[in-house]
Every structure is written in C-alpha cells, then in structure tokens.
Design a protein around this motif. Structure first.
Motif, PDB file in Angstrom:
ATOM      1  N   ALA A  13      26.938  44.492 -81.238  1.00  0.00           N
ATOM      2  CA  ALA A  13      25.234  43.751 -81.658  1.00  0.00           C
ATOM      3  C   ALA A  13      24.804  44.548 -82.983  1.00  0.00           C
ATOM      4  CB  ALA A  13      25.002  43.919 -80.256  1.00  0.00           C
ATOM      5  N   LEU A  14      24.284  45.354 -83.236  1.00  0.00           N
ATOM      6  CA  LEU A  14      24.095  46.612 -83.742  1.00  0.00           C
ATOM      7  C   LEU A  14      24.795  46.063 -85.345  1.00  0.00           C
ATOM      8  CD1 LEU A  14      21.929  48.453 -84.687  1.00  0.00           C
ATOM      9  CD2 LEU A  14      23.656  50.183 -84.802  1.00  0.00           C
ATOM     10  N   LEU A  15      26.180  46.215 -85.260  1.00  0.00           N
ATOM     11  CA  LEU A  15      27.796  44.989 -86.132  1.00  0.00           C
ATOM     12  C   LEU A  15      26.836  44.209 -87.136  1.00  0.00           C
ATOM     13  CD1 LEU A  15      29.140  46.903 -88.709  1.00  0.00           C
ATOM     14  CD2 LEU A  15      31.008  45.816 -87.295  1.00  0.00           C
ATOM     15  N   ALA A  16      26.834  43.523 -85.613  1.00  0.00           N
ATOM     16  CA  ALA A  16      26.599  41.850 -85.949  1.00  0.00           C
ATOM     17  C   ALA A  16      25.971  41.517 -87.415  1.00  0.00           C
ATOM     18  CB  ALA A  16      26.675  40.630 -84.495  1.00  0.00           C
ATOM     19  N   GLY A  17      24.708  41.919 -86.748  1.00  0.00           N
ATOM     20  CA  GLY A  17      22.552  42.343 -86.695  1.00  0.00           C
ATOM     21  C   GLY A  17      22.918  42.511 -88.434  1.00  0.00           C
ATOM     22  N   LEU A  18      23.407  43.630 -88.871  1.00  0.00           N
ATOM     23  CA  LEU A  18      23.691  44.288 -89.701  1.00  0.00           C
ATOM     24  C   LEU A  18      24.337  43.420 -91.273  1.00  0.00           C
ATOM     25  CD1 LEU A  18      24.126  48.285 -89.743  1.00  0.00           C
ATOM     26  CD2 LEU A  18      21.743  47.015 -89.917  1.00  0.00           C
ATOM     27  N   ILE A  19      25.711  42.270 -90.492  1.00  0.00           N
ATOM     28  CA  ILE A  19      26.732  41.420 -91.873  1.00  0.00           C
ATOM     29  C   ILE A  19      25.584  40.171 -91.554  1.00  0.00           C
ATOM     30  CG2 ILE A  19      28.281  40.197 -91.316  1.00  0.00           C
ATOM     31  CD1 ILE A  19      30.032  42.454 -89.829  1.00  0.00           C
ATOM     32  N   THR A 223      17.360  42.172 -97.510  1.00  0.00           N
ATOM     33  CA  THR A 223      18.866  42.408 -96.895  1.00  0.00           C
ATOM     34  C   THR A 223      18.587  43.527 -96.257  1.00  0.00           C
ATOM     35  OG1 THR A 223      20.672  41.347 -98.473  1.00  0.00           O
ATOM     36  CG2 THR A 223      21.010  43.195 -97.104  1.00  0.00           C
ATOM     37  N   ALA A 224      17.404  44.685 -96.979  1.00  0.00           N
ATOM     38  CA  ALA A 224      17.104  46.420 -96.392  1.00  0.00           C
ATOM     39  C   ALA A 224      16.399  45.812 -95.496  1.00  0.00           C
ATOM     40  CB  ALA A 224      17.074  47.061 -96.994  1.00  0.00           C
ATOM     41  N   ILE A 225      15.158  44.863 -95.263  1.00  0.00           N
ATOM     42  CA  ILE A 225      14.222  44.474 -94.856  1.00  0.00           C
ATOM     43  C   ILE A 225      14.888  44.193 -93.395  1.00  0.00           C
ATOM     44  CG2 ILE A 225      12.284  43.332 -94.398  1.00  0.00           C
ATOM     45  CD1 ILE A 225      11.982  45.538 -95.523  1.00  0.00           C
ATOM     46  N   SER A 226      16.079  42.961 -93.592  1.00  0.00           N
ATOM     47  CA  SER A 226      16.186  42.047 -92.792  1.00  0.00           C
ATOM     48  C   SER A 226      17.391  42.886 -91.510  1.00  0.00           C
ATOM     49  CB  SER A 226      17.629  40.928 -92.906  1.00  0.00           C
ATOM     50  OG  SER A 226      18.045  40.645 -91.965  1.00  0.00           O
ATOM     51  N   MET A 227      18.212  44.092 -92.589  1.00  0.00           N
ATOM     52  CA  MET A 227      19.271  45.107 -91.577  1.00  0.00           C
ATOM     53  C   MET A 227      17.824  46.160 -90.657  1.00  0.00           C
ATOM     54  SD  MET A 227      21.571  47.213 -94.397  1.00  0.00           S
ATOM     55  CE  MET A 227      23.169  45.646 -94.333  1.00  0.00           C
ATOM     56  N   LEU A 228      16.910  46.418 -91.395  1.00  0.00           N
ATOM     57  CA  LEU A 228      15.522  47.361 -90.185  1.00  0.00           C
ATOM     58  C   LEU A 228      15.218  46.868 -89.333  1.00  0.00           C
ATOM     59  CD1 LEU A 228      14.464  49.966 -90.661  1.00  0.00           C
ATOM     60  CD2 LEU A 228      12.124  48.770 -92.452  1.00  0.00           C
ATOM     61  N   LEU A 229      15.054  45.725 -89.244  1.00  0.00           N
ATOM     62  CA  LEU A 229      14.010  44.104 -88.490  1.00  0.00           C
ATOM     63  C   LEU A 229      15.350  43.780 -87.316  1.00  0.00           C
ATOM     64  CD1 LEU A 229      12.806  41.766 -90.760  1.00  0.00           C
ATOM     65  CD2 LEU A 229      11.464  43.496 -89.228  1.00  0.00           C
ATOM     66  N   THR A 230      16.528  43.835 -87.573  1.00  0.00           N
ATOM     67  CA  THR A 230      17.328  43.595 -86.335  1.00  0.00           C
ATOM     68  C   THR A 230      17.912  44.681 -85.979  1.00  0.00           C
ATOM     69  OG1 THR A 230      18.091  41.810 -87.802  1.00  0.00           O
ATOM     70  CG2 THR A 230      20.184  43.322 -86.636  1.00  0.00           C
ATOM     71  N   ALA A 231      17.577  46.401 -86.709  1.00  0.00           N
ATOM     72  CA  ALA A 231      18.082  47.581 -85.722  1.00  0.00           C
ATOM     73  C   ALA A 231      16.708  47.922 -85.133  1.00  0.00           C
ATOM     74  CB  ALA A 231      18.977  48.176 -87.040  1.00  0.00           C
ATOM     75  N   GLY A 232      15.737  47.698 -85.510  1.00  0.00           N
ATOM     76  CA  GLY A 232      14.768  47.696 -85.045  1.00  0.00           C
ATOM     77  C   GLY A 232      14.012  47.450 -83.789  1.00  0.00           C
TER      78      GLY A 232
END
Length: 277
Positions: A13-19, A223-232
């Motif tokens: 799930a985390l990997l999918a969110g980052l991609i 992209t960085a903000i989206s990764m932060l939001l997704t992981a968080g």
C-alpha cells in the motif's frame, strides 16, 4: 507504527501510494498551471459511467471504465478544439452525466451490484501485486513522456499563443494530456478510488504553487507533498483504524488551508517590509 512495515500488504500500500504520488504530482502540476482541474474532475467522475457499463455488459468494470473514459477524453478534446464549446459547460455535463449513467447501468444490472464506495473511495490497503505492476508501468511512462516533451509542454502551459505560432503540435499535445488523465484515473481507481485520485491531482499542486517558480519545480514539490500526505495518511489509518483514503484527503485539505492561510497572512507583512526598506 514501525511494526506495520512488517506486513506485506502495508508495504504494498505504501509503495502504491508513493508511485501514485509521482503520477499525480506530474500530471496535477500541469493541469493546475493550465487551469484544467475541472477537466480532471469531470473525467474522473465520468469513469464511473464506464464502471457501471462494464457491470451491465458483463465485462471487467475497469475495462469498461478504460474505454469509456478514453472516449470521454477524446469527445471533450474534439468539442473544445473543433466546435469551440466552453469547456466548463462540457465538464459539468460529463461530470453529472457520467455519474448518472453509471448509477443507471448498475440499477439495470441483474444479480450482484458492487458497493459504490469501493470505487469512489477505494482501499489502498488492498492493493495487489498486479495493481503495483500496472501503476509502476504507468508511472515510468509518464515520467519518460514528460522528460522528453517537457520543453514543449512548458511552452504550451505558459504561452499557448507562442506555441501555436511556433507550429508546435498543440492540438495533439492537448489530446495527449487528456488521454494521460483518463488512463491515470482508471489505473488509480482500483487502488485509490475516484475521490482520492481527484484530491491527489489537485491538492499537492495547489499547495506548492505559491512557492514554485518553474513547472519542473512545481512537479517535484507536488510529488513530494503527495508522498508525504499518502504515507502520513496510510500510517494514521493504521494507528487509528480509520479509512486510509479519507485520511489522506483530510490531511491534504488541512495542509492546503494552512498554506492558503499562511500565504494570506504573510503577504501584508512582506509588503510592509518592502515599503519600510
């Protein structure tokens, strides 16, 4: 929270969110600059019509969504480019019409009908290896396309008149962007759901836009903000046992409001300092 990484489904799930963040950060930045956010929302909701049609015809609903959404994207492009229809009116029609058509198709489907929330909000914690492969391939394609076409897309985004005078394929590039939006929406629906896809396409880009001087910088920041939001959001959903998609969206909305509020408060202070100097 660290123990959650010991579970394969959580790592997936985390990997999918980052991609997904890479995909949405790049496309979301471009459509934000081009004022095409409503287009992304319209295409995303129109995809629901394809899902309903897939169930009605007895085929894979995502296959139905894929071809239906591509058709909607091509239709929007044709009407805007050839008939010169106002795009906001078109998007409103496709937004409402796609959702209504999907619900109508599901109502006419005999037997089992799916839970609508599964497509509207998704469940990133249920991502499969097949989903990961598809998302990864799409992410690679989008990164390569934007790397190759970046100078042309930048000209089209900031100075469309210059792009047209320079004989750049503006109409073809506009169609390409609409197709990329459609494909990204369909691919990410199975993981994130329609609502989360719209949020990831719009909120991160809107958050970093006031601080970005170039389209490339905006894409990287989004992209960085989206990764932060997704992981968080995924970690918070694990800790508090709440829906991951809704958590990611609420984090994005909160950060956006903080950014807007901070920017509005900072501007008067900045003007006073400039006047004093």
């Amino acid at each position: 929270m660290i123990e959650a990484l010991g579970f394969e489904f959580f790592r997936s799930a985390l990997l999918a969110g980052l991609i997904a963040s890479v995909i949405c950060g790049i496309i979301g930045s471009y459509i934000t600059v081009k004022h095409m956010i409503s287009v992304a929302g319209g295409i995303s909701h129109a995809a629901f019509g394809g899902i309903g049609l897939g169930y009605l015809l007895g085929i894979d609903p995502l296959a139905g969504a894929f071809w239906f959404t591509l058709g909607i994207a091509a239709l929007i492009w044709g009407l805007v480019e050839r008939a010169k229809e106002h795009i906001d009116t078109l998007i409103g029609a496709f937004w409402a019409g796609g959702m209504a058509f999907g619900i109508l198709c599901l109502a006419l489907t005999h037997g089992y009908t799916p839970d609508l929330f599964s497509y509207l909000f998704g469940n990133i914690l249920l991502v499969t290896p097949g989903n990961l492969m598809t998302i990864s391939l799409l992410g690679i394609c989008i990164v390569l396309l934007f790397l190759i076409l970046y100078p042309v897309l930048q000209a089209l985004a900031f100075d469309p008149e210059y792009a047209a005078i320079s004989n750049l394929p503006t109409r073809g590039l506009h169609l390409l962007v609409l197709v990329l939006i459609a494909v990204s929406v369909v691919v990410l629906i199975q993981v994130a759901g329609i609502i989360l896809v719209i949020a990831l396409l719009t909120l991160p880009a809107a958050i970093v836009r006031p601080f970005s001087k170039t389209l490339k910088g905006m894409m990287i920041g989004a992209t960085a903000i989206s990764m932060l939001l997704t992981a968080g959001g995924i970690f918070l959903s694990w800790v508090f046992d709440i829906p991951s998609g809704s958590t990611i969206i609420m984090l994005g909305v909160a950060l956006y409001l903080l950014t807007v509020g901070g920017t509005e408060l900072f501007q008067p202070v900045q003007r006073d300092m400039q006047e004093m100097s």
